[in-house]
Motif scaffolding. Sequence first.
Motif, PDB file in Angstrom:
ATOM      1  N   ILE A  96      24.280  33.336  -9.711  1.00 20.95           N
ATOM      2  CA  ILE A  96      23.888  32.335 -10.725  1.00 20.95           C
ATOM      3  C   ILE A  96      24.595  32.376 -11.643  1.00 20.95           C
ATOM      4  O   ILE A  96      24.829  33.636 -13.196  1.00 20.95           O
ATOM      5  CB  ILE A  96      22.239  32.491 -10.709  1.00 20.95           C
ATOM      6  N   THR A  97      25.151  31.128 -12.425  1.00 23.33           N
ATOM      7  CA  THR A  97      25.412  31.247 -13.302  1.00 23.33           C
ATOM      8  C   THR A  97      25.045  30.246 -14.511  1.00 23.33           C
ATOM      9  O   THR A  97      23.882  29.819 -14.481  1.00 23.33           O
ATOM     10  CB  THR A  97      26.339  29.705 -13.435  1.00 23.33           C
ATOM     11  N   ASP A  98      25.116  29.665 -15.429  1.00 25.70           N
ATOM     12  CA  ASP A  98      24.952  29.728 -16.660  1.00 25.70           C
ATOM     13  C   ASP A  98      24.112  27.710 -16.230  1.00 25.70           C
ATOM     14  O   ASP A  98      23.359  26.979 -16.698  1.00 25.70           O
ATOM     15  CB  ASP A  98      25.611  29.501 -18.370  1.00 25.70           C
ATOM     16  N   ALA A  99      25.549  27.296 -16.070  1.00 18.61           N
ATOM     17  CA  ALA A  99      24.933  25.889 -15.913  1.00 18.61           C
ATOM     18  C   ALA A  99      24.168  26.076 -14.353  1.00 18.61           C
ATOM     19  O   ALA A  99      23.550  25.364 -13.820  1.00 18.61           O
ATOM     20  CB  ALA A  99      26.184  24.470 -14.950  1.00 18.61           C
ATOM     21  N   ASP A 100      23.829  26.662 -13.403  1.00 19.41           N
ATOM     22  CA  ASP A 100      23.174  27.085 -12.462  1.00 19.41           C
ATOM     23  C   ASP A 100      21.902  26.693 -12.675  1.00 19.41           C
ATOM     24  O   ASP A 100      20.780  25.900 -13.353  1.00 19.41           O
ATOM     25  CB  ASP A 100      22.923  28.252 -11.569  1.00 19.41           C
ATOM     26  N   GLU A 101      21.505  27.865 -14.137  1.00 23.02           N
ATOM     27  CA  GLU A 101      20.379  27.266 -14.816  1.00 23.02           C
ATOM     28  C   GLU A 101      20.055  26.986 -15.817  1.00 23.02           C
ATOM     29  O   GLU A 101      18.559  26.309 -15.332  1.00 23.02           O
ATOM     30  CB  GLU A 101      20.602  29.068 -15.879  1.00 23.02           C
ATOM     31  N   LYS A 102      21.100  25.519 -16.700  1.00 21.82           N
ATOM     32  CA  LYS A 102      20.763  24.345 -17.320  1.00 21.82           C
ATOM     33  C   LYS A 102      20.133  24.107 -15.636  1.00 21.82           C
ATOM     34  O   LYS A 102      18.751  22.854 -16.813  1.00 21.82           O
ATOM     35  CB  LYS A 102      21.596  24.429 -16.993  1.00 21.82           C
ATOM     36  N   ILE A 103      21.020  23.342 -15.000  1.00 24.63           N
ATOM     37  CA  ILE A 103      20.179  22.830 -13.976  1.00 24.63           C
ATOM     38  C   ILE A 103      18.934  22.602 -13.568  1.00 24.63           C
ATOM     39  O   ILE A 103      17.742  22.153 -13.478  1.00 24.63           O
ATOM     40  CB  ILE A 103      21.478  22.794 -12.576  1.00 24.63           C
ATOM     41  N   ALA A 104      18.734  24.677 -13.214  1.00 22.19           N
ATOM     42  CA  ALA A 104      17.789  24.463 -12.415  1.00 22.19           C
ATOM     43  C   ALA A 104      16.201  24.015 -14.117  1.00 22.19           C
ATOM     44  O   ALA A 104      15.569  23.752 -13.175  1.00 22.19           O
ATOM     45  CB  ALA A 104      16.757  25.844 -12.636  1.00 22.19           C
ATOM     46  N   GLN A 105      16.409  24.490 -15.349  1.00 26.70           N
ATOM     47  CA  GLN A 105      15.338  23.536 -16.094  1.00 26.70           C
ATOM     48  C   GLN A 105      15.305  22.591 -16.046  1.00 26.70           C
ATOM     49  O   GLN A 105      14.285  21.754 -16.386  1.00 26.70           O
ATOM     50  CB  GLN A 105      15.680  24.420 -17.429  1.00 26.70           C
ATOM     51  N   ILE A 106      16.291  21.983 -15.914  1.00 25.37           N
ATOM     52  CA  ILE A 106      15.977  20.203 -15.861  1.00 25.37           C
ATOM     53  C   ILE A 106      15.113  19.822 -14.534  1.00 25.37           C
ATOM     54  O   ILE A 106      14.296  19.069 -14.480  1.00 25.37           O
ATOM     55  CB  ILE A 106      17.265  18.979 -16.068  1.00 25.37           C
ATOM     56  N   LEU A 107      15.326  20.237 -13.952  1.00 24.49           N
ATOM     57  CA  LEU A 107      14.898  19.991 -12.267  1.00 24.49           C
ATOM     58  C   LEU A 107      13.113  20.490 -12.356  1.00 24.49           C
ATOM     59  O   LEU A 107      12.081  19.902 -11.946  1.00 24.49           O
ATOM     60  CB  LEU A 107      15.388  20.423 -11.216  1.00 24.49           C
ATOM     61  N   TYR A 108      13.080  21.850 -13.183  1.00 17.08           N
ATOM     62  CA  TYR A 108      12.071  22.049 -13.349  1.00 17.08           C
ATOM     63  C   TYR A 108      10.895  21.446 -13.861  1.00 17.08           C
ATOM     64  O   TYR A 108       9.520  21.177 -13.359  1.00 17.08           O
ATOM     65  CB  TYR A 108      11.681  23.300 -14.537  1.00 17.08           C
ATOM     66  N   ARG A 109      11.168  20.751 -14.992  1.00 14.83           N
ATOM     67  CA  ARG A 109      10.256  20.420 -16.227  1.00 14.83           C
ATOM     68  C   ARG A 109      10.490  18.712 -14.661  1.00 14.83           C
ATOM     69  O   ARG A 109       9.130  18.027 -14.978  1.00 14.83           O
ATOM     70  CB  ARG A 109      11.060  19.748 -16.982  1.00 14.83           C
ATOM     71  N   ALA A 110      11.842  18.114 -14.381  1.00  7.27           N
ATOM     72  CA  ALA A 110      11.403  16.835 -13.398  1.00  7.27           C
ATOM     73  C   ALA A 110       9.794  17.113 -12.624  1.00  7.27           C
ATOM     74  O   ALA A 110       9.507  15.717 -11.432  1.00  7.27           O
ATOM     75  CB  ALA A 110      12.497  16.423 -13.016  1.00  7.27           C
ATOM     76  N   HIS A 111       9.825  17.988 -12.407  1.00  8.80           N
ATOM     77  CA  HIS A 111       8.316  17.962 -11.239  1.00  8.80           C
ATOM     78  C   HIS A 111       8.928  17.562  -9.790  1.00  8.80           C
ATOM     79  O   HIS A 111       8.011  16.458  -9.255  1.00  8.80           O
ATOM     80  CB  HIS A 111       7.197  17.066 -11.354  1.00  8.80           C
ATOM     81  N   LYS A 112       9.971  17.381  -8.981  1.00  7.59           N
ATOM     82  CA  LYS A 112      10.821  16.965  -8.109  1.00  7.59           C
ATOM     83  C   LYS A 112      10.267  17.881  -7.024  1.00  7.59           C
ATOM     84  O   LYS A 112      10.584  18.957  -7.373  1.00  7.59           O
ATOM     85  CB  LYS A 112      11.682  16.591  -8.502  1.00  7.59           C
ATOM     86  N   LYS A 113      10.599  17.591  -5.825  1.00  9.82           N
ATOM     87  CA  LYS A 113      10.201  18.006  -4.427  1.00  9.82           C
ATOM     88  C   LYS A 113      11.667  18.719  -4.671  1.00  9.82           C
ATOM     89  O   LYS A 113      12.771  18.138  -4.599  1.00  9.82           O
ATOM     90  CB  LYS A 113      10.577  17.221  -3.279  1.00  9.82           C
ATOM     91  N   VAL A 114      11.827  19.913  -4.612  1.00 10.90           N
ATOM     92  CA  VAL A 114      13.524  20.312  -4.857  1.00 10.90           C
ATOM     93  C   VAL A 114      13.662  21.624  -3.970  1.00 10.90           C
ATOM     94  O   VAL A 114      12.758  21.908  -3.063  1.00 10.90           O
ATOM     95  CB  VAL A 114      13.602  21.407  -5.756  1.00 10.90           C
ATOM     96  N   VAL A 115      14.828  21.382  -2.812  1.00 16.80           N
ATOM     97  CA  VAL A 115      15.409  22.713  -1.702  1.00 16.80           C
ATOM     98  C   VAL A 115      16.623  22.990  -2.336  1.00 16.80           C
ATOM     99  O   VAL A 115      17.321  22.530  -3.017  1.00 16.80           O
ATOM    100  CB  VAL A 115      15.562  21.432  -0.432  1.00 16.80           C
TER     101      VAL A 115
END
Length: 436
Positions: A96-115
């Motif tokens: 896991i890189t910093d960029a991955d964590e940032k992406i995760a945060q954005i996706l988390y807030r979006a309440h979308k289905k994520v795989v």
Amino acid sequence: MARPVVAIVGRPNVGKSTIFNRIARERIAIVEDTPGVTRDRIYTHSIWLNHEFSLIDTGGIEFADQPFMTQIRNQVDIAIDEADVIVFLVNAREGITDADEKIAQILYRAHKKVVLAVNKADNPEQRQDIYDFYALGFGDPVPVSGTQGTGLGDLLDAIVAEFPTEIEDDDDQSIKFSLIGRPNVGKSSLVNAMLGEDRVIVSEIEGTTRDAIDTKFTDESGQEFTMIDTAGIRKRGRVYEATEKYAVMRAQSAIDRSDVVLFVIDGKDGLREQDKKVAGYAHEAGCGIIIVVNKWDLVKKDTKTMAEFTEKLRGELQYLEYAPIVFVSALTKQRLIQLPEMIKTVSENQQRRVQSSVLNDVLLKAVAITPTPNVKGHRLRVYYLTQVAIKPPTFVVFVNDPDLFHFSYQRFLINQLRQTFDFAGTPIRLIARKRK
Ligand SMILES: Nc1nc2c(ncn2[C@@H]2O[C@H](COP(=O)(O)OP(=O)(O)OP(=O)(O)O)[C@@H](O)[C@H]2O)c(=O)[nH]1
Ligand SMILES: Nc1nc2c(ncn2[C@@H]2O[C@H](COP(=O)(O)OP(=O)(O)OP(=O)(O)O)[C@@H](O)[C@H]2O)c(=O)[nH]1
């Protein structure tokens, strides 16, 4: 028909386009070891276990001169806006890189289905390492290897499991159409002018799941239409709306949902490369197409102008020979009144069915006019013609040897069909099959 949309997001070089190509089952993009290589295709169709869907590779939408994180942010925003299911791709070899964590945060807030998919898990040890990725908070990570093609079945299972279950509204008898064209050709002006006509009743403006806005209206005759929203018509004020790749991707997704496409060009400027790309896509998708030449009020005209413009256009867009051309002005509303009627006619032509007995009369006559070609001593024989589908009209012709059925004779037969039946505005597909 509306299909679920799946978008792939992730840092540069995690393997988005490799996975995209694997799922698309075509090697359509260029895969290179340089981050951010230019790729052509970022939007495609795929099917898994009877589930059809559209697939977007957000990595293909580039934002030159933008800082790394802004680029990623824009790509993730596009995925959130467009997709029903987002595939978040990470790299097993890098953790896991910093960029991955940032992406995760954005996706988390979006309440979308994520795989969550962990790529480059090429061997068993690397497949073990995927457990670290639980920390991203998107449940079970799916190990895949884009280069080896492993794990894709599991990934696709996980994707289709997240598809929305609601079924399409089958009662919807409206004709779905969209306006496609370069920025500034006047799409929004045309939409407003069409909807502003006294004879048109706008019945509802509905936001769908994907944040797109479709407009329903009814014309004088009571026919219902649904205008599919396209980028450039209703702006959402995002930076990426200005990028060409994004505009093309949005246009493709609107085309997929449309029965008929109004291909808008600027009468003053004529045709440009970008126009042709999108028109080609509509043609391949089997949509009905009407060429709308807008801003005709700005063109200095004499009696020959329209014919000359038409001839030039036909020369540049030979494959769209079937598309009617109409010269309009959103400003003066000239000929706008004809558009709903034209859309309706094209939609009817696209759904036209012809009986086999009638088709075979046409085939007999055609062969009498122009005998089948002789290729290196072998004569093509055509036995039987039948229509197998509508939207677009699709015909199967049974022959002795499909290899002998060359393009020119196909064209000739299609022309015979067009001369006999009204297929104006719709592409026709002709498939040769060997008679058993
Ligand atoms: N070992 C290994 N390499 C992979 C795998 N998938 C992709 N790669 C390599 O990773 C590199 C980047 O792959 P791309 O598919 O271009 O990555 P991308 O995420 O689309 O990259 P951007 O275009 O920068 O967004 C290429 O050299 C691929 O060959 C994999 O499963 N295993
Ligand atoms: N003279 C004239 N100007 C027009 C006509 N249609 C549109 N325009 C002008 O052309 C410009 C672009 O029109 P828009 O409707 O915003 O074009 P668009 O295709 O929606 O553009 P994007 O939103 O950038 O995709 C505006 O300044 C309009 O006023 C027309 O028929 N005649």
